[in-house]
Design a protein around this motif. Structure first.
Motif, mmCIF file in Angstrom:
data_model
loop_
_atom_site.group_PDB
_atom_site.id
_atom_site.type_symbol
_atom_site.label_atom_id
_atom_site.label_comp_id
_atom_site.label_asym_id
_atom_site.label_seq_id
_atom_site.Cartn_x
_atom_site.Cartn_y
_atom_site.Cartn_z
ATOM 1 N N THR A 157 -8.692 -12.994 6.294
ATOM 2 C CA THR A 157 -9.707 -12.347 7.145
ATOM 3 C C THR A 157 -10.256 -11.076 6.498
ATOM 4 O OG1 THR A 157 -8.133 -10.984 8.367
ATOM 5 C CG2 THR A 157 -8.516 -13.196 9.217
ATOM 6 N N TYR A 167 -14.305 -9.512 13.804
ATOM 7 C CA TYR A 167 -13.587 -8.539 12.973
ATOM 8 C C TYR A 167 -13.483 -9.143 11.581
ATOM 9 C CZ TYR A 167 -9.283 -11.303 12.843
ATOM 10 O OH TYR A 167 -8.358 -12.279 12.607
ATOM 11 N N MET A 170 -10.870 -5.339 5.133
ATOM 12 C CA MET A 170 -9.595 -4.647 5.037
ATOM 13 C C MET A 170 -9.847 -3.181 4.725
ATOM 14 S SD MET A 170 -6.448 -5.333 2.431
ATOM 15 C CE MET A 170 -6.040 -6.940 3.084
ATOM 16 N N LEU A 175 -4.549 0.302 6.742
ATOM 17 C CA LEU A 175 -3.383 -0.497 6.346
ATOM 18 C C LEU A 175 -2.162 0.394 6.082
ATOM 19 C CD1 LEU A 175 -2.531 -3.403 5.981
ATOM 20 C CD2 LEU A 175 -3.237 -3.283 3.581
ATOM 21 N N ARG A 178 -0.795 1.344 9.338
ATOM 22 C CA ARG A 178 -0.112 0.225 9.998
ATOM 23 C C ARG A 178 1.266 0.006 9.380
ATOM 24 N NH1 ARG A 178 -5.246 -3.180 8.963
ATOM 25 N NH2 ARG A 178 -4.233 -5.018 9.852
ATOM 26 N N PHE A 179 1.371 0.194 8.084
ATOM 27 C CA PHE A 179 2.698 0.100 7.456
ATOM 28 C C PHE A 179 3.613 1.209 7.992
ATOM 29 C CE2 PHE A 179 1.684 -2.337 3.232
ATOM 30 C CZ PHE A 179 1.241 -3.410 3.974
ATOM 31 N N VAL B 176 9.230 -6.944 6.360
ATOM 32 C CA VAL B 176 8.401 -7.643 5.372
ATOM 33 C C VAL B 176 7.363 -8.511 6.089
ATOM 34 C CG1 VAL B 176 8.467 -9.541 3.680
ATOM 35 C CG2 VAL B 176 10.038 -7.608 3.456
ATOM 36 N N ARG B 178 6.160 -8.095 8.988
ATOM 37 C CA ARG B 178 5.168 -7.255 9.669
ATOM 38 C C ARG B 178 4.160 -6.695 8.667
ATOM 39 N NH1 ARG B 178 9.935 -4.111 12.235
ATOM 40 N NH2 ARG B 178 8.466 -2.681 13.206
ATOM 41 N N PHE B 179 4.617 -6.367 7.474
ATOM 42 C CA PHE B 179 3.667 -5.929 6.442
ATOM 43 C C PHE B 179 2.710 -7.075 6.085
ATOM 44 C CE2 PHE B 179 6.113 -2.167 4.266
ATOM 45 C CZ PHE B 179 6.112 -1.495 5.482
ATOM 46 N N ILE B 180 3.242 -8.289 6.042
ATOM 47 C CA ILE B 180 2.378 -9.437 5.726
ATOM 48 C C ILE B 180 1.314 -9.620 6.805
ATOM 49 C CG2 ILE B 180 2.320 -11.976 5.533
ATOM 50 C CD1 ILE B 180 5.020 -11.820 4.076
ATOM 51 N N THR B 181 1.733 -9.579 8.065
ATOM 52 C CA THR B 181 0.721 -9.772 9.115
ATOM 53 C C THR B 181 -0.272 -8.617 9.147
ATOM 54 O OG1 THR B 181 2.435 -9.096 10.677
ATOM 55 C CG2 THR B 181 1.800 -11.384 10.725
ATOM 56 N N GLU B 182 0.185 -7.408 8.856
ATOM 57 C CA GLU B 182 -0.777 -6.294 8.836
ATOM 58 C C GLU B 182 -1.792 -6.493 7.705
ATOM 59 O OE1 GLU B 182 -1.291 -4.292 11.164
ATOM 60 O OE2 GLU B 182 0.545 -4.627 12.280
ATOM 61 N N ALA B 183 -1.316 -6.964 6.551
ATOM 62 C CA ALA B 183 -2.238 -7.163 5.432
ATOM 63 C C ALA B 183 -3.195 -8.322 5.709
ATOM 64 C CB ALA B 183 -1.451 -7.409 4.145
ATOM 65 N N LEU B 184 -2.688 -9.400 6.293
ATOM 66 C CA LEU B 184 -3.545 -10.573 6.531
ATOM 67 C C LEU B 184 -4.392 -10.420 7.794
ATOM 68 C CD1 LEU B 184 -1.156 -13.534 5.621
ATOM 69 C CD2 LEU B 184 -3.073 -12.672 4.274
ATOM 70 N N ASN B 185 -3.945 -9.566 8.700
ATOM 71 C CA ASN B 185 -4.725 -9.250 9.901
ATOM 72 C C ASN B 185 -5.214 -10.488 10.664
ATOM 73 O OD1 ASN B 185 -5.745 -7.178 11.552
ATOM 74 N ND2 ASN B 185 -7.768 -7.263 10.583
ATOM 75 N N PRO B 186 -4.272 -11.348 11.036
ATOM 76 C CA PRO B 186 -4.707 -12.557 11.754
ATOM 77 C C PRO B 186 -4.853 -12.316 13.247
ATOM 78 C CG PRO B 186 -2.351 -12.607 11.471
ATOM 79 C CD PRO B 186 -2.815 -11.298 10.876
ATOM 80 N N SER B 187 -5.530 -13.235 13.895
ATOM 81 C CA SER B 187 -5.557 -13.258 15.357
ATOM 82 C C SER B 187 -5.293 -14.690 15.771
ATOM 83 C CB SER B 187 -6.913 -12.790 15.868
ATOM 84 O OG SER B 187 -6.933 -12.881 17.276
#
Lengths: 566, 566
Positions: A157, A167, A170, A175, A178-179, B176, B178-187
């Motif tokens: 995304t 939305y 990045m 980010l 968020r981390f 880890v 949570r960092f992945i989901t924050e980076a990928l920012n999915p919904s």
């Protein structure tokens, strides 16, 4: 003054006998040679690996070794003798995983030369991923591969060619924030446990309120625009019938709320959830640009009153989901004032324009709203989710409407001013620190940086519109006011056809077919939908500051390439 | 089949003239020597720094330089000519920030030799942090300092001596994820945009359902146990009166729901929010261990019926907030079956015990529930928020109850089975991929690892209880079933007093005073509250797998140290 009574007297019989629950190491049966138990939970071998997190609970060398340590205590079969986690192995895993996240989920995921998605149908993707949860844990190497697959098959995304939702993109500052929140794992209900994040939320809400044009106000960050709209509906109801909080709606006059046909479906969900009923949402007609017609609103209000119902809320939309239309706020505010109705503006999508001197006129009159929903995770790229519900009232309405006064959480005998505790304004208990990512991004870019973000997205939209007009086979649905560019692609085979029913039926199938092809190719993603009697058309959303003019050109070239044989 | 109509015909007059909105670089007025404009948004200097993200919009060298690039286009004062972000500078910032997060928010924040919190009162903390949001952005160095301060003054909920809430600790695998989901920012609303995370959610819910003991079922991850309880209330209402979704509660018989006096305050919030009314929550008496008394429930149901109201929901609690009590689920299920009432179990806190062979008996009978709320972010350390609402029904009740059928988001003509789209089960629109962090953690530790986590926490609690009993000046409130250890500390000055009103009044002030002292010292955090007529007592929550037996000893020593002069 609390009520005082005698404490419960505990008899010794009620307490577990100490020997039942605890044994010190000396009392353990001596274990002869090592008997592998096969229960090392981390490596699933019989001996226990060197990065075991938990000792085996039955007789293997791990337990023996741990019990030999000083002061070891065995309680209920669990050895309690100091740190049981091998933090070094975890840190190594963490380090490797982080490298991968940066490479795969940050750098590659935003690289325009990479794919936006790696499409697989559900049944096949299930086979490609090892989704099953088992008794034993997986080794670190397997976990890293798993994470890599998760990233690989996820939609990017943040990619400059992801135009699919409201939305995208990045933001590195967001980010980082968020981390930080993920690492600190705060919950913003009391100042005691979340001092910084509550102050950050307060400062952010204050600034947003300033841009709405209110002198003061209140607000809360919520998990989504839909929930913000529910908050607004509940506030409006509370203002109109405060007794409903305690007594409920049974026996109360039928309440009616008003919103446009183009408004977000969450207003309907709010009506259902709050017990108002979807039939009591009166949908107001829009003009051919998707804006609510004030005269139609007036008529609907009259209708409700004639039916003996009680109007209580008007929801205007600033930036509709499909067309990006802005309702005429000033005129609607006049009507709400006249009838004494709560005026809510759902600016979840359009609120960002408030930051642009050039585009804020789209929301002219928003300062007259009683409440505003505004999602910085959309146009402003703060990351899912970042949604504020802002309220003009400054008499603690949010709290009065939502409080339950739980004594265990909101003690009044604290060593600070408990008005900083926000928990009772919320319908949630634990709540994420969503304001922080927006605040840090704002700090990093300044208002001007945010403004330029909005201006750039809207300039790109205008550029795209101009290109659509130039190109054969592209037909604009309507001139956009905002970042939603809606258009048909008419393949060569349909271009010289008469626009009869067959034409529209064929055109209806064009967008889904092109969408499927672009997904399978992974070249880009944009949305389509049928809408208000119009057959499927594309809805292109421009947001991300990583999007270039060239990506707009690419988008049109690519649609043409994918669809010219249809 | 969609309705077809003629497309809106756009006249050329409706479209903006191209010359109004766009100029190519050749048409720009030639700029002589560089005129600094002072508007470089990143560095706030007049010349633009080398990591400028946005070009100035008025005449400085940045604009000039950018326009000289190939194919530059000016639209609405915005230069559109390719990448405008200096990604190298951002990556450097990102790298530095990440190092700091690992050092400060991960390593130091979980180090038992560091402070749990760095207490500052609100007004002073405001001065220590630079909270104000300004027109210009801050340079990277300032941002890094700001992030450091944010971490410094935040409570370290991952610290081994944070015992304050029903969540604590830090799990590296979850982090880890949570960092992945924050980076990928999915919904997670459609498979199209969130293929992996929807399948992960499905797999996780399936496994949780297995542990509840249902053969099949449905579910959704929601932003908090309070929202899960609202879902359950709405499902129960829909099952009982499906018309309410459309028609609302006005004119409907008064609905009544039942929950224990010890249940979470969110049931009251649910009743208020859903239009049922807090007066229509009938609170059922509990026994001296905090468990709902089945006979009292039966009586309350009879009372409601005699009043002419319609009972529709019983909410049992598995793990109450203060005492950690478990309601007798089997007996309550009998009553619900007899009266045909929806049986919801709020196992937000206690659900984790389902994973422990040793402790799952606490929830005996949970398989008879119609819905269960279970928060893996609490005892299982998945990170705020991770909350599942699980439903026994397998006839799409969740979707039927909550759907609004938005065509723009949930198209039916997609290239995959649209039953994978979960959006219409939800009251939210965009929704976070909260299942993923739990799933990855489960993958890493296996069921056995999660089980050992629960067993360890409960063994530590038992150890603490035994220590409390041994020590002078500590008095247990009651024998815990779970990880809530509730006790008074009686300072030496009160130990030989008669337990009269003065004694209780004095004791009431002890816990707040010790709490203030421990906050200011930063040595640990645990909660206190008055409860059911008892004066303020401590509520110690043991969760984190980083907590050692020594931390339990420390806790009691420290309370004694801080409170012995009171």
């Amino acid at each position: 003054m609390v009520e005082l009574e005698e404490p419960v007297q505990l008899t010794q019989a009620e307490l577990p006998a100490q020997e039942e629950c605890m044994e010190v190491v000396e009392e353990l049966p001596s274990q002869g040679s090592h008997i592998p138990c096969g229960q090392c939970s981390m490596c699933a071998t019989s001996l226990g690996c060197d990065r075991c997190v938990y000792p085996c609970t039955a007789g293997c060398n791990q337990l023996e070794a741990m019990l030999k340590k000083k002061n070891a205590v065995l309680v209920d079969g669990v050895v309690l003798n100091g740190q049981t986690i091998d933090s070094k192995a975890r840190e190594q895993f963490f380090e490797k995983a982080f490298r991968m996240i940066i490479e795969e989920a940050v750098c590659k995921a935003t690289d325009v030369t990479e794919k936006v998605c790696e499409w697989q149908p559900p049944e096949k993707l299930k086979k490609l991923l090892d989704l099953e949860l088992r008794d034993s844990g997986e080794p670190h190497q397997t976990l890293l591969q798993l994470c890599q697959s998760v990233i690989h098959y996820s939609v990017k995304t943040g990619h400059p060619r992801f135009f699919n939702q409201l939305y995208a993109g990045m933001d590195h500052y967001s980010l980082v924030a968020r981390f930080i929140t993920e690492a600190l794992n705060p919950s913003v209900y009391t100042y005691e446990v979340s001092p910084v994040f509550l102050l950050v939320e307060e400062a952010t809400l204050k600034k947003m309120i300033e841009f709405i044009g209110w002198k003061e106000g209140d607000g809360i960050f919520s998990p989504g625009g839909s929930i913000s709209n529910m908050y607004a509906t509940n506030l409006a109801r509370y203002k109109c019938c405060p007794d409903v909080k305690e007594r409920g709606l049974s026996g109360v006059q039928r309440l009616v709320m008003f919103t446009s046909e183009e408004s977000h479906y969450s207003m309907k969900k709010a009506a259902a959830f709050l017990g108002i009923g979807t039939q009591n949402v009166y949908f107001v007609k829009v003009d051919d640009r998707g804006k609510m017609i004030p005269e139609e609103l007036e008529e609907q209000i009259q209708r409700a009153k004639q039916e003996g119902a009680k109007p209580f809320l008007v929801c205007a939309t600033a930036g509709t989901t499909v067309l990006g239309a802005f309702d005429p706020l000033d005129k609607l505010a006049d009507i709400c004032e006249h009838h004494g109705l709560w005026f809510h503006v759902d600016a979840s999508w359009g609120g960002a324009a408030l930051l642009s001197k050039k585009h804020c006129k789209l929301l002219k009159g928003i300062h007259r709203a009683d409440s505003v929903a505004w999602n910085p995770h959309k146009m402003l790229m703060a990351g899912i989710q970042c949604c504020a519900l802002l309220v003009k009232d400054n008499t603690d309405l949010l709290k009065r409407c939502h409080s339950a006064g739980a004594k265990y959480l909101f003690q009044q005998d604290r060593c600070y001013d408990v008005r900083y505790d926000t928990g009772d304004k919320s319908i949630q208990c634990s709540r994420r620190a969503d304001a922080f990512k927006f605040w840090l991004m704002w700090k990093a870019l300044g208002t001007r940086g945010l403004e330029e973000r909005v201006d750039q997205a809207l300039a790109l939209s205008r550029y795209l519109v101009a290109e659509i007009k130039k190109r054969e086979g592209f037909q604009l649905i309507m001139e956009p006011e905002y970042a939603n560019v809606c258009f048909w692609y008419i393949p060569p085979s349909l271009r010289n056809m008469e626009q009869d029913q067959e034409f529209w039926q064929k055109l209806h199938r064009v967008a889904p077919e092109i969408k499927e092809r672009m997904m399978k190719k992974g070249s880009m993603m944009l949305g389509y939908q049928p809408h208000q009697g119009k057959v499927n058309f594309f809805r292109q959303i421009v947001i991300s500051s990583q999007v270039r003019r060239e990506d707009m050109d690419f988008l049109l070239d690519e649609i043409d390439l994918l669809g010219k044989d249809l």
